[in-house]
Design an enzyme around this catalytic site. Structure first.
Site, PDB file in Angstrom:
ATOM      1  N   LYS A  21       0.832  -1.212   0.000  1.00 52.69           N
ATOM      2  CA  LYS A  21       0.000   0.000   0.000  1.00 52.69           C
ATOM      3  C   LYS A  21       0.868   1.265   0.000  1.00 52.69           C
ATOM      4  O   LYS A  21       0.614   2.206  -0.755  1.00 52.69           O
ATOM      5  CB  LYS A  21      -0.928  -0.024   1.223  1.00 52.69           C
ATOM      6  CG  LYS A  21      -1.897  -1.206   1.227  1.00 52.69           C
ATOM      7  CD  LYS A  21      -2.842  -1.154   2.389  1.00 52.69           C
ATOM      8  CE  LYS A  21      -2.165  -1.409   3.719  1.00 52.69           C
ATOM      9  NZ  LYS A  21      -1.637  -2.776   3.843  1.00 52.69           N
TER      10      LYS A  21
ATOM     11  N   GLU B  36       2.730 -36.503  15.251  1.00 48.75           N
ATOM     12  CA  GLU B  36       2.868 -35.959  13.895  1.00 48.75           C
ATOM     13  C   GLU B  36       2.528 -37.000  12.826  1.00 48.75           C
ATOM     14  O   GLU B  36       2.016 -36.649  11.754  1.00 48.75           O
ATOM     15  CB  GLU B  36       4.286 -35.426  13.676  1.00 48.75           C
ATOM     16  CG  GLU B  36       4.718 -34.337  14.657  1.00 48.75           C
ATOM     17  CD  GLU B  36       3.758 -33.166  14.688  1.00 48.75           C
ATOM     18  OE1 GLU B  36       3.073 -32.914  13.669  1.00 48.75           O
ATOM     19  OE2 GLU B  36       3.658 -32.497  15.732  1.00 48.75           O
TER      20      GLU B  36
END
Length: 639
Positions: free
Chosen positions: A218, A435
């Site tokens: 921006k 995991e």
């Protein structure tokens, strides 16, 4: 870009320092001169203190020429001699001598009364505290003027000014965002040729608000507008307006707009507008009065702008929802431009720009990197290239290799690897099963994203990570994909129950993610079966008051009970399905966990080869700085 400005500023600061030093030297010389003048005007005499008996001896012998009575206990006297040999003495009268005056008259001694004539040392001792006080005050004054405090100039705007023609940033330096640049080209055209618009009665927007996620460019776009138009550019952050002193913010707003009018045509750019432009509310204790005064002054100044001023106000924020509605009405920030995250082509263009100043190896394909980074902003991609360059430099390499980029990915995504961290075999096994549960579900859930890598190496607060990459840029997500996300979140929890018989505190983050998704399904996305398609989140509470303090809930207790039951049902069903899949393929789960204990890190390709899955035809060999991290096994609070 600001070299000439810096040189001018340095020259001005040097001149100010010279002027201040010259003034300080002049004051010191004046004080010293005053001391010496005072001393010599008094005659420059130095009186030696002697016993009273010595004075009596001089008086009896007729040698006393003059006497000055200071008080009833102290006199100063001069002993006769040549003009160049007079002696000056002082003595204390130890008792009341009633015959002293008559004796002085008889001896025809010149008699007078007066104040003590101090010596040079005495004068210095008397004036030294004042000199030190003056010097101390002078240095404090200079520090407040030249340092960060700026006590006497706090009402002035401290905006950074980029002179016209010296801002070299243009739209060519902004990769992608073609629609945004097209919107802003109208502003550029107006600044270059305002008569073209005025001739047909068109009015260019006074304010342009750039809305977008952090890091989307921006500020760069605002500078590019100024560079394209060749006008001056004033840059200031919203937080720079407000200080602890009342009225400072409003004063700085006035000064900023006055400077802009004097330098028109120009652009005023206010970054992080939400810092000063938040909605005005009741507040608690009036603590927001100064910020609201600043906002009011900003509104007044923008109302005072006419089309003939040739001044455009631009601002940027990533929180348009908290801005005051008066800022967004026509005549102020009446044009909002959304700066979105880049797509795959734009990411490749951004990577090309950031890699121009780096030495990339020929085996690095920027298109592959762009494909592997869905959801990454321009700032993310710039950071990725820079981290890879830092790693290559640390390893004394001449160019950036693919392995450097992979290491940079892991560092950005998961933190620095704690390879030296001591982990017991039991903890390593717990993490491996956790995991492995997450990873295995990626291969059996139809709507899950492909697994990219699974590791049990601690990084940051995580003891292990299983993360995936979306197959493509995703603008929305459907119910099936959300449910599969929840099931994968429960993969670690279910695997621990199946293989260890007990769960660890490492499931905290998984449960938090799963619960959050389930609540949003029911209260925001209309995916609840019992509650139905209804939005139950109240987002219109006053900005400065806690929601539970400002107003009642947006729905009844009966509805709240339904929401709770619906959320619990979704979570329980997802946990059951995840557990059923892992139980059905327990052999693969155990095999994967043991391989993780042995190798610590496995890629998607290695997992497929280990478990006998078909190779992924869409596999790509890189990472995402903003990839969808499915599960992070957090720290075990037990130790």
């Amino acid at each position: 870009m600001n070299g000439n400005n810096n040189m001018n500023n340095n020259g001005k600061s040097n001149n100010k320092k010279k002027n201040k030093n010259w003034i300080l030297g002049l004051v010191v010389v004046f004080l010293i001169s005053a001391i010496f003048m005072s001393y010599f005007i008094r005659g420059g005499e130095s009186y030696k203190n002697v016993p009273y008996s010595t004075f009596q001896s001089y008086l009896d012998n007729g040698l006393v020429e003059s006497v000055v009575i200071i008080d009833k206990n102290l006199i100063q006297f001069v002993v006769k001699g040549s003009n160049f040999a007079k002696s000056y003495f002082s003595t204390s009268i130890p008792y009341l001598d009633i015959n002293l005056l008559s004796e002085l008259k008889n001896k025809k001694v010149e008699l007078s009364s007066g104040k003590s004539q101090a010596s040079l040392i005495g004068v210095l001792l008397q004036t030294l505290p004042w000199i030190l006080f003056f010097i101390f005050f002078f240095f404090i004054f200079r520090q407040t003027q030249g340092g960060g405090g700026k006590v006497f100039t706090f009402g002035k705007s401290n905006a950074q000014k980029y002179e016209a023609g010296k801002n070299k940033i243009t739209f060519k330096d902004v990769a992608g965002q073609e629609e945004v640049k097209q919107e802003l080209r109208e502003v550029v055209e107006f600044l270059k040729n305002p008569k073209k618009f005025e001739k047909i009665g068109a009015k260019i927007p006074k304010g342009v608000l750039l809305v977008g996620s952090p890091g989307t460019g921006k500020t760069l776009l605002a500078k590019a507008v100024a560079g394209e138009a060749g006008v001056s550019f004033f840059h200031m952050s919203g937080s720079d307006f407000v200080e602890m002193f009342v009225g400072v913010g409003a004063s700085r707003v006035r000064d900023l707009f006055d400077n802009a009018r004097k330098n028109s045509p120009c652009i005023i750019f206010i970054d992080e507008l939400d810092a000063v432009g938040r909605s005005r509310g009741a507040g608690l204790g009036g603590g927001h009065d100064e910020r609201e005064q600043t906002l009011n002054q900003l509104l007044v100044e923008m109302d005072g702008f006419g089309t003939h001023t040739n001044v455009i106000v631009m601002a940027a924020t990533n929180r348009p929802d908290v801005l005051d509605s008066a800022l967004l009405r026509p005549g102020r920030f009446d044009r909002q431009v959304t700066v979105s995250l880049p797509d795959i082509k734009e990411r490749e263009a951004i990577l090309n720009i950031h890699s121009l100043k780096t030495k990339l190896s020929k085996d690095i394909n920027l298109q592959v990197i762009a494909r592997a980074t869905p959801g990454a902003s321009g700032a993310d991609l710039a950071n990725l290239i820079n981290e890879g360059a830092l790693i290559a430099a640390r390893n004394n390499q001449d160019e950036i290799l693919m392995k450097d980029m992979e290491e940079a990915r892991d560092k950005i995504l998961m933190g620095v690897a704690k390879k030296s961290m001591t982990i017991t075999d039991r903890q390593k096994l717990e993490t491996a099963y956790h995991e492995a549960g997450h990873a295995l579900l990626h291969y059996y859930l139809e709507h899950a994203d492909p697994l990219h890598k699974v590791t049990i190496i601690p990084r940051g607060r995580a003891l292990g990570v299983a993360f995936s990459l979306p197959r493509e840029d995703r603008l929305s997500i459907n119910k099936h994909q959300i449910l599969d996300k929840i099931k994968i979140c429960y993969g670690g929890y279910a695997s621990e129950q199946i293989n260890l018989g007990v769960t660890t505190a490492g499931v905290q983050n998984d449960l938090m993610q799963a619960t959050s998704l389930a609540k949003k399904m029911v209260t925001e996305w209309g995916m609840g079966e019992e509650v139905g398609p209804i939005f139950l989140v109240d987002d219109e509470a006053p900005i400065f008051l806690p929601k539970e303090f400002s107003k009642a809930k947006a729905y009844s207790e009966n509805t709240a009970d339904k929401v709770d039951r619906e959320v619990k049902r979704i979570l329980e069903e997802c946990l059951k399905e995840a557990s059923d899949i892992l139980l059905k393929h327990k052999d693969q789960l155990v095999k994967l966990a043991k391989e993780l204990v042995l190798k610590e890190t496995l890629t998607d390709k290695e997992v497929r080869e280990l478990l006998g899955f078909e190779a992924n035809k869409d596999e790509y060999d890189l990472f995402s700085s903003d990839s969808t991290t499915k599960e992070v096994k957090g720290e075990d609070v037990k130790g």
